[in-house]
Structures are given as structure tokens and as C-alpha cells.
Design a protein around this motif. Sequence first.
Motif, PDB file in Angstrom:
ATOM      1  N   GLU A 174       0.827  -1.208   0.000  1.00  0.00           N
ATOM      2  CA  GLU A 174       0.000   0.000   0.000  1.00  0.00           C
ATOM      3  C   GLU A 174       0.866   1.264   0.000  1.00  0.00           C
ATOM      4  O   GLU A 174       0.566   2.232  -0.694  1.00  0.00           O
ATOM      5  N   ILE A 175       1.949   1.240   0.763  1.00  0.00           N
ATOM      6  CA  ILE A 175       2.868   2.381   0.801  1.00  0.00           C
ATOM      7  C   ILE A 175       3.499   2.592  -0.571  1.00  0.00           C
ATOM      8  O   ILE A 175       3.603   3.725  -1.065  1.00  0.00           O
ATOM      9  N   ASP A 176       3.922   1.526  -1.221  1.00  0.00           N
ATOM     10  CA  ASP A 176       4.512   1.626  -2.569  1.00  0.00           C
ATOM     11  C   ASP A 176       3.492   2.182  -3.574  1.00  0.00           C
ATOM     12  O   ASP A 176       3.830   3.013  -4.429  1.00  0.00           O
ATOM     13  N   LYS A 193       3.192   5.875  -2.922  1.00  0.00           N
ATOM     14  CA  LYS A 193       4.373   6.565  -3.437  1.00  0.00           C
ATOM     15  C   LYS A 193       4.271   6.722  -4.954  1.00  0.00           C
ATOM     16  O   LYS A 193       4.588   7.778  -5.506  1.00  0.00           O
ATOM     17  N   GLU A 194       3.839   5.686  -5.613  1.00  0.00           N
ATOM     18  CA  GLU A 194       3.701   5.733  -7.070  1.00  0.00           C
ATOM     19  C   GLU A 194       2.643   6.762  -7.475  1.00  0.00           C
ATOM     20  O   GLU A 194       2.825   7.533  -8.417  1.00  0.00           O
ATOM     21  N   ASP A 195       1.525   6.786  -6.725  1.00  0.00           N
ATOM     22  CA  ASP A 195       0.483   7.777  -6.999  1.00  0.00           C
ATOM     23  C   ASP A 195       1.009   9.200  -6.776  1.00  0.00           C
ATOM     24  O   ASP A 195       0.700  10.117  -7.543  1.00  0.00           O
ATOM     25  N   LEU A 196       1.811   9.390  -5.730  1.00  0.00           N
ATOM     26  CA  LEU A 196       2.371  10.718  -5.458  1.00  0.00           C
ATOM     27  C   LEU A 196       3.311  11.171  -6.571  1.00  0.00           C
ATOM     28  O   LEU A 196       3.298  12.339  -6.961  1.00  0.00           O
ATOM     29  N   ASN A 249       2.708  14.467  -8.763  1.00  0.00           N
ATOM     30  CA  ASN A 249       3.740  15.498  -8.893  1.00  0.00           C
ATOM     31  C   ASN A 249       4.093  15.745 -10.355  1.00  0.00           C
ATOM     32  O   ASN A 249       4.304  16.888 -10.760  1.00  0.00           O
ATOM     33  N   GLU A 250       4.177  14.668 -11.129  1.00  0.00           N
ATOM     34  CA  GLU A 250       4.489  14.822 -12.546  1.00  0.00           C
ATOM     35  C   GLU A 250       3.404  15.602 -13.278  1.00  0.00           C
ATOM     36  O   GLU A 250       3.677  16.313 -14.239  1.00  0.00           O
ATOM     37  N   ARG A 251       2.177  15.489 -12.819  1.00  0.00           N
ATOM     38  CA  ARG A 251       1.067  16.184 -13.478  1.00  0.00           C
ATOM     39  C   ARG A 251       0.838  17.588 -12.912  1.00  0.00           C
ATOM     40  O   ARG A 251       0.474  18.493 -13.642  1.00  0.00           O
ATOM     41  N   LEU A 252       1.011  17.746 -11.603  1.00  0.00           N
ATOM     42  CA  LEU A 252       0.708  19.030 -10.983  1.00  0.00           C
ATOM     43  C   LEU A 252       1.809  20.066 -11.165  1.00  0.00           C
ATOM     44  O   LEU A 252       1.513  21.255 -11.275  1.00  0.00           O
ATOM     45  N   LEU A 253       3.046  19.660 -11.174  1.00  0.00           N
ATOM     46  CA  LEU A 253       4.127  20.639 -11.330  1.00  0.00           C
ATOM     47  C   LEU A 253       4.027  21.400 -12.648  1.00  0.00           C
ATOM     48  O   LEU A 253       4.154  22.630 -12.656  1.00  0.00           O
ATOM     49  N   PRO A 254       3.807  20.710 -13.769  1.00  0.00           N
ATOM     50  CA  PRO A 254       3.638  21.481 -15.011  1.00  0.00           C
ATOM     51  C   PRO A 254       2.422  22.409 -14.973  1.00  0.00           C
ATOM     52  O   PRO A 254       2.461  23.511 -15.501  1.00  0.00           O
TER      53      PRO A 254
END
Length: 118
Positions: free
Chosen positions: A12-14, A17-20, A24-29
Motif C-alpha cells: 500500500e505504501i509503494d 508513493k507511485e500515486d504521489l 507530482n508529474e502532473r501538478l508541477l507542469p
Amino acid sequence: MQLKVREDFQEEIDAIKEDLVTINERLLPVGKWLEHIESHTAKVAETLEKQSDAQNQVMEKLYEQEMKIQEIQSNNSFKKEKLRVKGAVLISVISLFGAGSGIGMVVGKRLTELLFGN
């Protein structure tokens, strides 16, 4: 049993992390894109303000020129009216001197109309 629970939590933690990473890849741009929009909006507002100021200056100059044109037209019509009054006085003088003859009045009137207009 603890190993099983630990493995489940780790999975679940992994996944989280993958979702985060994906978020981040989508929100930063998107964040950078919004910063660019803000910057361009400020530039557009500044440009519109400058354009408005320039337009106000042009309108002020046009108003001043219109007032000058009206003043000149007023002066010209006053001069024309003054000239017509002088013509009328001239007709009166000619009429007085030629009161006995109708020819003097007709010639004087026609001469005045020719010289000064109606």
C-alpha cells in the motif's frame, strides 16, 4: 502473520508513493503553466492601461482641435455677418443718393448681392 501485514502495508505504501510521483508529474507542469498565465495577464493589463492612456491623450487633442475649429467657424460667420451689414449700409447710402431713380436702387442691390452674397 506480522510478515503478511507488513507486506500488505508495504504494498500500500509503494502504491501511494507511485500515486504521489504521478500526481507530482502532473501538478508541477500545471503550476508552472499557471505562473505563466499570471505573468502574461499582468503584461496584458499593463498594455491595456498604456493603450487607454494613449487613447485619452488623443481624445483630448481631438477635443481641443474641435474647439479651435468651432471658434474659427464662429469668427468666420461673425465676419460674414459684419460684411453683410456693411453691404446693407452701402445699399442704404446708395438708395438715399439715388432716391429719385429706381435704377440706382436696383443697381446698388444687385451690386451688393454680387459682392457680398445673399
